[in-house]
Design a protein around this motif. Structure first.
Motif, PDB file in Angstrom:
ATOM      1  N   ILE A  39       0.845  -1.192   0.000  1.00  0.00           N
ATOM      2  CA  ILE A  39       0.000   0.000   0.000  1.00  0.00           C
ATOM      3  C   ILE A  39       0.885   1.248   0.000  1.00  0.00           C
ATOM      4  CG2 ILE A  39      -1.857  -1.216   1.188  1.00  0.00           C
ATOM      5  CD1 ILE A  39      -0.986   0.193   3.767  1.00  0.00           C
ATOM      6  N   PRO A  40       0.319   2.424  -0.251  1.00  0.00           N
ATOM      7  CA  PRO A  40       1.128   3.650  -0.218  1.00  0.00           C
ATOM      8  C   PRO A  40       1.898   3.771   1.096  1.00  0.00           C
ATOM      9  CG  PRO A  40      -1.037   4.130  -1.108  1.00  0.00           C
ATOM     10  CD  PRO A  40      -1.081   2.710  -0.643  1.00  0.00           C
ATOM     11  N   SER A  41       3.147   4.170   1.012  1.00  0.00           N
ATOM     12  CA  SER A  41       4.024   4.165   2.180  1.00  0.00           C
ATOM     13  C   SER A  41       3.515   5.043   3.308  1.00  0.00           C
ATOM     14  CB  SER A  41       5.437   4.598   1.766  1.00  0.00           C
ATOM     15  OG  SER A  41       5.402   5.888   1.176  1.00  0.00           O
ATOM     16  N   SER A  42       2.783   6.113   2.981  1.00  0.00           N
ATOM     17  CA  SER A  42       2.266   7.008   4.022  1.00  0.00           C
ATOM     18  C   SER A  42       1.156   6.368   4.839  1.00  0.00           C
ATOM     19  CB  SER A  42       1.752   8.307   3.389  1.00  0.00           C
ATOM     20  OG  SER A  42       0.703   8.018   2.463  1.00  0.00           O
ATOM     21  N   GLU A  43       0.585   5.256   4.324  1.00  0.00           N
ATOM     22  CA  GLU A  43      -0.538   4.611   4.997  1.00  0.00           C
ATOM     23  C   GLU A  43      -0.142   3.352   5.753  1.00  0.00           C
ATOM     24  OE1 GLU A  43      -3.320   6.090   5.115  1.00  0.00           O
ATOM     25  OE2 GLU A  43      -3.002   7.586   3.539  1.00  0.00           O
ATOM     26  N   ILE A  44       1.109   2.915   5.637  1.00  0.00           N
ATOM     27  CA  ILE A  44       1.543   1.682   6.299  1.00  0.00           C
ATOM     28  C   ILE A  44       1.423   1.834   7.809  1.00  0.00           C
ATOM     29  CG2 ILE A  44       3.510   0.155   6.724  1.00  0.00           C
ATOM     30  CD1 ILE A  44       4.488   0.792   3.897  1.00  0.00           C
ATOM     31  N   GLY A  45       0.784   0.879   8.426  1.00  0.00           N
ATOM     32  CA  GLY A  45       0.609   0.901   9.877  1.00  0.00           C
ATOM     33  C   GLY A  45      -0.677   1.521  10.352  1.00  0.00           C
ATOM     34  N   THR A  46      -1.555   1.910   9.421  1.00  0.00           N
ATOM     35  CA  THR A  46      -2.798   2.583   9.806  1.00  0.00           C
ATOM     36  C   THR A  46      -4.026   1.701   9.634  1.00  0.00           C
ATOM     37  OG1 THR A  46      -3.251   3.501   7.587  1.00  0.00           O
ATOM     38  CG2 THR A  46      -1.779   4.775   9.035  1.00  0.00           C
ATOM     39  N   GLY A  47      -3.849   0.464   9.232  1.00  0.00           N
ATOM     40  CA  GLY A  47      -5.005  -0.392   8.949  1.00  0.00           C
ATOM     41  C   GLY A  47      -5.702   0.014   7.670  1.00  0.00           C
ATOM     42  N   TYR A  48      -4.931   0.464   6.709  1.00  0.00           N
ATOM     43  CA  TYR A  48      -5.438   0.961   5.427  1.00  0.00           C
ATOM     44  C   TYR A  48      -6.044  -0.182   4.607  1.00  0.00           C
ATOM     45  CZ  TYR A  48      -5.251   3.840   1.131  1.00  0.00           C
ATOM     46  OH  TYR A  48      -5.554   4.545  -0.009  1.00  0.00           O
TER      47      TYR A  48
END
Length: 488
Positions: A8-17
């Motif tokens: 997924i987009p790197s800015s969203e990693i770790g957010t449960g995207y």
């Protein structure tokens, strides 16, 4: 192999995207190298390491690439990086070779057990066996490279073993493990001395006690070792093992030679007929489970045949996707998927892949309406089998519905003609062979464990009041074994 796993987009990693997983965790256990690229400046070096790891370690390198990073511009200071072409051969030092030669020359009864590390060392293995008058056993992965044109071959050991490999390994004075990481240590001996040759140093002594470990490529090591060895004139041990192996093969072939007219068909003559009809350079893929047993015991190796399976992970439903890959890589060769009905049902959608790409893959389905290996494992563990029966459709008609040739074989009299019809077809074909769900595969030297486990399972059924199932199971096994008993 280099695998590029999207993220997924790197800015969203770790957010449960949406669709978030962690591919670097998912692929870590089935690859030699797996890393996330989070910055374009990493790309050149991480990609290089992944490819070098795949080539050098003979496996898979994975790079995990978020979509936004994959779309970024590469830094302008990137430079070309040289890749090795292939893994080099490794030759042990003179001191180690001398130690091994001394150990071999001082031993009387020697046995060899060979794995996939002998893939390019067939002639050297046979020459070593001839010089030492040594029987040669092989692992499942080593079968295609060791078994053919080898008068010293004595089969396999382990859960799907056959022949006299087990006895040769346990009755020798010295066991030589050549390029094998055979995992079932309970089948390995403890009394003989053991020497091991492997190009992967971490495998030396990993499975058994070790008197001498040699770090080196099997082919290079044997080429250097052979001139240092004394020729052994005594064939007593070898000939005794070969005689027993011949008798063991006769027993293994009982279900091929003496029960070929029974219905439902035994799977053994199906595999044996396939071996006789298939091309001398055919590529076979085999589903994990009973198909491994039939391919190991009844598909005859040749110099050019290859056998592919899920040897390490034991994944279910591997045969059909592996056949697709093999046919894409070798479009001019005959590729045969030996599929279990359970395995085919799991990935039946891949039949559409076969027709989508016009691949002439031949799919042989051992249709016994059961998860056969799971059923057998339950019984040998002393449990009544549970949820292993399958309600199968007519796979041949399903194949015809999507544009493949479909052949269904229920009568043993139609076996040879049905197989020939499908294998000679220029396009994809599926052969649905209805086989006996009560076919038993007893591992070498495990007859007592098999019998005790089966008796325990039957006893538990009796105690639970399930008499009808007990009767049906015993009747099925008696029917399967009936005509074979006289021959044994």
């Amino acid at each position: 192999m280099l695998a590029i796993a999207s993220h997924i987009p790197s800015s969203e990693i770790g957010t449960g995207y949406f669709q978030e997983t962690h591919p670097e965790i998912l692929f870590k256990e089935c690859s030699h190298y797996c890393e996330l690229i989070s910055n374009p400046k990493q790309f050149d070096r991480v990609l290089h390491i992944a490819m070098q790891s795949a080539i050098g370690k003979g496996g898979v390198g994975v790079i995990v690439l978020p979509g936004d990073v994959g779309g970024a511009e590469l830094p302008p200071d990137g430079s070309a990086r040289s890749l090795v072409g292939r893994r080099p051969s490794v030759r042990p030092g003179e001191k180690e070779l001398a130690q091994l030669a001394e150990l071999i020359n001082s031993s009387k009864k020697i046995a060899l057990f060979c794995g996939i590390g002998c893939a390019d060392a067939h002639d050297e293995v046979v020459a070593l066996a001839e010089k030492l008058k040594a029987p040669v056993g092989h692992s499942y992965r080593g079968k295609p490279f060791v078994e053919y044109e080898n008068p010293y071959d004595v089969g396999m050991t382990g859960l799907i073993g056959f022949g006299m490999a087990y006895e040769a390994m346990h009755e020798c004075d010295l066991l030589l493990l050549l390029g094998t990481d055979f995992p079932y240590d309970k089948f390995l001996p403890t009394k003989p001395k053991i020497a091991q040759i492997d190009i992967r140093v971490d495998r030396l002594g990993r499975r058994s006690k070790l008197d001498l470990g040699i770090w080196g490529d099997v082919r290079e090591t044997l080429q250097a070792l052979l001139p240092m060895l004394d020729t052994k004139p005594d064939r007593v041990f070898l000939d005794a093992i070969l005689r027993k192996h011949k008798e063991a093969l006769r027993k293994v072939n009982v279900y091929v030679d003496h029960v070929g007219k029974r219905t439902p068909m035994h799977p053994e003559p199906v595999a044996a007929a396939l071996s006789e009809i298939a091309a001398p350079d055919a590529i076979f893929t085999a589903d994990t489970g009973m198909c491994n047993v039939w391919s190991a015991r009844y598909i005859k190796s040749t110099k050019d045949r290859r056998l592919i399976g899920s040897f390490n992970h034991g994944s279910m439903a591997n045969a059909l996707p592996q056949a697709i890959g093999a046919q894409c890589a070798y479009p001019g060769r005959q590729v045969i998927s030996m599929s279990g009905d359970g395995g085919l049902a799991m990935l039946m959608g891949d039949l559409l892949t076969v027709t989508q790409y016009d691949l002439p893959v031949k799919v042989l389905v051992f249709d016994n309406s059961a998860l056969g290996m799971i059923k057998l494992e339950m019984e040998t563990s002393g449990f009544p089998e549970y949820q292993t029966d399958l309600k199968n459709s007519n796979f041949a008609k399903l194949a015809e519905a999507i544009g493949m040739m479909g052949v269904r074989i229920e009568n043993p009299a139609d076996l040879t003609s049905g197989l020939k019809k499908a294998l000679q077809h220029s396009g994809p074909a599926l052969i649905d062979v209805v086989t006996d769900s009560n076919a038993l595969s007893i591992p070498s030297h495990a007859d007592r464990e098999q019998a005790v486990g089966f008796a325990l399972a039957m006893g538990k059924m009796v105690l639970s009041g399930n008499i009808e199932e007990v009767v049906a199971t015993i009747e099925g096994n008696i029917r399967h074994a009936g005509e074979a008993l006289d021959s044994l």
